[in-house]
Design a protein around this motif. Structure first.
Motif, PDB file in Angstrom:
ATOM      1  N   PRO A   1      16.426 -17.834 -15.712  1.00  0.00           N
ATOM      2  CA  PRO A   1      16.165 -17.359 -17.068  1.00  0.00           C
ATOM      3  C   PRO A   1      14.680 -17.375 -17.441  1.00  0.00           C
TER       4      PRO A   1
ATOM      5  N   ASP B   1      13.077 -14.195 -16.305  1.00  0.00           N
ATOM      6  CA  ASP B   1      13.479 -13.062 -17.143  1.00  0.00           C
ATOM      7  C   ASP B   1      12.936 -13.166 -18.563  1.00  0.00           C
ATOM      8  N   LYS B   2      12.149 -14.193 -18.832  1.00  0.00           N
ATOM      9  CA  LYS B   2      11.486 -14.413 -20.120  1.00  0.00           C
ATOM     10  C   LYS B   2      12.453 -14.629 -21.286  1.00  0.00           C
ATOM     11  N   ILE B   3      13.652 -15.184 -21.024  1.00  0.00           N
ATOM     12  CA  ILE B   3      14.552 -15.518 -22.131  1.00  0.00           C
ATOM     13  C   ILE B   3      14.625 -17.020 -22.356  1.00  0.00           C
ATOM     14  N   PHE B   4      13.905 -17.796 -21.541  1.00  0.00           N
ATOM     15  CA  PHE B   4      13.945 -19.253 -21.641  1.00  0.00           C
ATOM     16  C   PHE B   4      12.533 -19.789 -21.557  1.00  0.00           C
ATOM     17  N   ASP B   5      12.156 -20.634 -22.509  1.00  0.00           N
ATOM     18  CA  ASP B   5      10.817 -21.214 -22.550  1.00  0.00           C
ATOM     19  C   ASP B   5      10.867 -22.637 -21.985  1.00  0.00           C
TER      20      ASP B   5
ATOM     21  N   ASN C   1      18.750 -22.570 -29.416  1.00  0.00           N
ATOM     22  CA  ASN C   1      17.997 -21.336 -29.202  1.00  0.00           C
ATOM     23  C   ASN C   1      18.888 -20.113 -29.055  1.00  0.00           C
TER      24      ASN C   1
ATOM     25  N   VAL D   1      21.098 -19.133 -26.869  1.00  0.00           N
ATOM     26  CA  VAL D   1      21.289 -18.520 -25.557  1.00  0.00           C
ATOM     27  C   VAL D   1      22.450 -19.175 -24.817  1.00  0.00           C
TER      28      VAL D   1
ATOM     29  N   TRP E   1      24.973 -16.944 -22.966  1.00  0.00           N
ATOM     30  CA  TRP E   1      24.601 -16.265 -21.726  1.00  0.00           C
ATOM     31  C   TRP E   1      24.271 -17.218 -20.582  1.00  0.00           C
TER      32      TRP E   1
ATOM     33  N   TYR F   1      23.239 -17.715 -15.274  1.00  0.00           N
ATOM     34  CA  TYR F   1      23.892 -16.758 -16.167  1.00  0.00           C
ATOM     35  C   TYR F   1      25.392 -16.810 -15.954  1.00  0.00           C
TER      36      TYR F   1
END
Length: 117
Positions: free
Chosen positions: A21, A24-28, A86, A88, A91, A106
């Motif tokens: 993730p 894919d830039k959806i998790f910091d 957050n 998410v 997913w 995922y």
């Protein structure tokens, strides 16, 4: 009075792999590391890590080293809370890939859609 025997210090090292993730830039990963710093409790208190728990980041992995008895399940609990916070959690899921490692993966949505048809 009898001398007190010192218990062997149980050192544990856990790794949380956030590669998929994070790429894919959806998790910091940095925010997650800060969340762990703020939320992990030592002796029933937050912000009490000291030398007992050390949290480090290497690429997209977070390494938690504990010099005290520490539960792997507690890390999973905190990771799931962070995902929910957050938004998410729908997913991503937290899976144990081996004895001392968690991975954020995922959900496999493609197979679910094929089963419905």
């Amino acid at each position: 009075m009898a001398p007190v025997k010192s218990a062997a210090i149980k050192k544990s090292k856990f790794v949380i792999d956030c590669s998929a993730p994070a790429n894919d830039k959806i998790f910091d990963v940095a925010a997650f590391e800060k969340y762990l710093h703020d939320r992990i409790k030592v002796d029933g208190r937050t912000n009490n890590l000291g030398e007992a728990v050390i949290i480090a980041r290497a690429d997209n992995k977070i390494i938690v080293q504990a010099n005290i008895p520490f539960s792997k399940r507690y890390l999973k609990y905190l990771a799931k809370k962070f995902l929910k916070k957050n938004q998410v959690r729908d997913w991503l899921r937290v899976i144990a890939s081996d004895k001392n490692t968690f991975q954020l993966r995922y959900f496999n949505i493609a197979n679910d859609e094929e089963d419905e048809e």
